[in-house]
Design a protein around this motif. Sequence first.
Motif, PDB file in Angstrom:
ATOM      1  N   THR A 164      42.976  23.627  27.962  1.00  0.00           N
ATOM      2  CA  THR A 164      44.365  22.894  27.479  1.00  0.00           C
ATOM      3  C   THR A 164      45.776  22.949  28.686  1.00  0.00           C
ATOM      4  O   THR A 164      46.269  22.565  28.589  1.00  0.00           O
ATOM      5  CB  THR A 164      45.015  23.335  26.547  1.00  0.00           C
ATOM      6  OG1 THR A 164      44.140  23.453  25.347  1.00  0.00           O
ATOM      7  CG2 THR A 164      46.657  22.651  25.757  1.00  0.00           C
ATOM      8  N   PRO A 165      45.204  24.189  29.740  1.00  0.00           N
ATOM      9  CA  PRO A 165      46.125  23.968  30.846  1.00  0.00           C
ATOM     10  C   PRO A 165      45.899  23.138  31.658  1.00  0.00           C
ATOM     11  O   PRO A 165      47.435  22.293  32.412  1.00  0.00           O
ATOM     12  CB  PRO A 165      45.384  25.102  31.159  1.00  0.00           C
ATOM     13  CG  PRO A 165      44.993  26.415  30.196  1.00  0.00           C
ATOM     14  CD  PRO A 165      44.234  25.138  29.391  1.00  0.00           C
ATOM     15  N   LEU A 166      44.950  22.272  31.649  1.00  0.00           N
ATOM     16  CA  LEU A 166      44.403  21.113  33.017  1.00  0.00           C
ATOM     17  C   LEU A 166      45.385  20.320  32.611  1.00  0.00           C
ATOM     18  O   LEU A 166      46.504  19.672  32.798  1.00  0.00           O
ATOM     19  CB  LEU A 166      43.330  20.569  32.871  1.00  0.00           C
ATOM     20  CG  LEU A 166      42.752  19.778  33.858  1.00  0.00           C
ATOM     21  CD1 LEU A 166      42.321  19.987  34.691  1.00  0.00           C
ATOM     22  CD2 LEU A 166      42.004  18.852  32.953  1.00  0.00           C
ATOM     23  N   VAL A 167      45.556  19.607  30.684  1.00  0.00           N
ATOM     24  CA  VAL A 167      46.782  18.993  30.328  1.00  0.00           C
ATOM     25  C   VAL A 167      48.068  19.554  30.653  1.00  0.00           C
ATOM     26  O   VAL A 167      48.928  18.791  31.050  1.00  0.00           O
ATOM     27  CB  VAL A 167      46.739  18.741  29.245  1.00  0.00           C
ATOM     28  CG1 VAL A 167      47.305  17.681  28.690  1.00  0.00           C
ATOM     29  CG2 VAL A 167      45.411  18.693  28.671  1.00  0.00           C
ATOM     30  N   VAL A 168      48.253  20.971  30.239  1.00  0.00           N
ATOM     31  CA  VAL A 168      49.724  21.349  30.961  1.00  0.00           C
ATOM     32  C   VAL A 168      50.353  21.166  32.409  1.00  0.00           C
ATOM     33  O   VAL A 168      50.686  20.383  32.656  1.00  0.00           O
ATOM     34  CB  VAL A 168      49.871  22.479  30.704  1.00  0.00           C
ATOM     35  CG1 VAL A 168      51.223  23.041  30.774  1.00  0.00           C
ATOM     36  CG2 VAL A 168      49.082  22.856  28.887  1.00  0.00           C
ATOM     37  N   LEU A 169      49.054  21.180  32.862  1.00  0.00           N
ATOM     38  CA  LEU A 169      49.680  21.657  34.493  1.00  0.00           C
ATOM     39  C   LEU A 169      49.548  19.835  34.508  1.00  0.00           C
ATOM     40  O   LEU A 169      50.884  19.700  35.522  1.00  0.00           O
ATOM     41  CB  LEU A 169      48.537  21.535  35.195  1.00  0.00           C
ATOM     42  CG  LEU A 169      48.125  23.093  35.331  1.00  0.00           C
ATOM     43  CD1 LEU A 169      46.726  23.770  36.168  1.00  0.00           C
ATOM     44  CD2 LEU A 169      49.131  24.063  35.505  1.00  0.00           C
ATOM     45  N   ALA A 212      44.353  13.145  32.662  1.00  0.00           N
ATOM     46  CA  ALA A 212      44.225  14.134  31.972  1.00  0.00           C
ATOM     47  C   ALA A 212      43.074  13.701  30.707  1.00  0.00           C
ATOM     48  O   ALA A 212      41.744  14.668  30.227  1.00  0.00           O
ATOM     49  CB  ALA A 212      45.294  15.082  30.894  1.00  0.00           C
ATOM     50  N   LEU A 213      43.656  12.739  29.818  1.00  0.00           N
ATOM     51  CA  LEU A 213      42.446  11.721  28.560  1.00  0.00           C
ATOM     52  C   LEU A 213      41.206  11.593  29.643  1.00  0.00           C
ATOM     53  O   LEU A 213      40.261  12.178  28.721  1.00  0.00           O
ATOM     54  CB  LEU A 213      43.417  10.880  28.629  1.00  0.00           C
ATOM     55  CG  LEU A 213      42.678  10.144  26.722  1.00  0.00           C
ATOM     56  CD1 LEU A 213      42.753  11.091  25.528  1.00  0.00           C
ATOM     57  CD2 LEU A 213      42.395   9.512  26.098  1.00  0.00           C
ATOM     58  N   LEU A 214      40.900  11.032  30.417  1.00  0.00           N
ATOM     59  CA  LEU A 214      39.861  10.923  30.814  1.00  0.00           C
ATOM     60  C   LEU A 214      38.569  12.018  31.180  1.00  0.00           C
ATOM     61  O   LEU A 214      37.739  12.013  31.047  1.00  0.00           O
ATOM     62  CB  LEU A 214      39.731   9.934  32.426  1.00  0.00           C
ATOM     63  CG  LEU A 214      40.340   8.105  31.724  1.00  0.00           C
ATOM     64  CD1 LEU A 214      40.392   7.247  33.483  1.00  0.00           C
ATOM     65  CD2 LEU A 214      39.002   8.043  30.965  1.00  0.00           C
TER      66      LEU A 214
END
Lengths: 290, 92
Positions: A164-169, A212-214
């Motif tokens: 989730t941190p990746l999506v957050v960033l 992010a989705l990909l």
Amino acid sequence: MDKWKDNKAWFLVLPVFILVAFSAIIPLMTVVNYSLQDIFGPGQRVFVGTEWFQEVLSDKRLHDALWRQFLFSGLVLLIEMPLGILIALMMPKKGWAASVSLVLIALPLLIPWNVIGTIWIIFTRPDIGLFGAAINSLGTAFDHTARSSDAWITLMLMEVWHWTPLVVLLAYAGLRAIPEAYFQAAKIDGASTWATFWYIQLPKMRGVLTIALLLRFMDSFLIYAEPFVLTGGGPGNATTFLSIYLVKIAVGQFDLGPAAAFSLVYFLIILLFSWLFYQVLQNVGKGEKA
Amino acid sequence: MNLEWMAWTIPTAIFFSVIVLMLISMTIWQILSPTIERRGFLPLSTTRGDRLFIGLLGSAYIHLAWIGLTDLTLWLGLGIAIVWMVIVMRWG
């Protein structure tokens, strides 16, 4: 046309092209070659046509692993994307608090994948693990090595905590890039928080959310190290995802032909879905501008 | 150069040669007459390259479906894939 007159820029692309050729295209060609042959060893091989594809496409265990994989990736995206956006919206916008929260959020991303598995094995152990012991003290017998539902819960928790941190960033970067004027205009119009989010923040984040989705889809669809360390694909076959099954065929049984055929099917699925996601996200809201 | 480790066969060599030829001819076509993005029966605007990609990806799935669902010769599957490719390139 002018752009064809000065072609020096192509030389700047050359290093990337060579790198991709050696890291992706040549291995992919080799896999295609392997998928049509029975490989016994160096120099010993027999052409078998589409036999491996037939075998792989009618493999019940592969079908099961495929549905499991879709379920896993679907759940991952359903949880991580909204959660990531929500956290990004709640994070401080500037000052020391913003820096501190960014560093704290990014910490799970710095941990190697196999270590993540080990951490969660210990964390969820019923006897010494904080999480496992806490759940068990509530009167529920929690054991990810024995019950498939517990293995799934543990895996999902681990995945959400890790990625989730990746999506957050990414979402945070997208939010910070929106000019202040948009929010001022929204304020003058008396837009609610929800309207501001729906009509300004979300459309402006489209680019970063596409990435992010990909990334999250491809990574979760290819997941290997974490479930391998945490559950080894078990209990039974409950967490045997595509890559775990693939490695069993390729390395465990050394069936390079079927493994290559399987890899190509796997590759085509990822290619199709990544392309679909990309198209959908690029075209969402396009009609509204007109 | 020893390419034995890549385990080449005649069919796969032909397959990749055709792909490379396609890419080269598409490049030459693009230089001679640049593509114009348009909308056909597909639910999105596509360039010539987009349609080639969609056509090839679709062809791959047609072949997989043919192998997975029928026991008939793969040449028929190839025929369907070529028809699909032409339809996508022309009217896609």
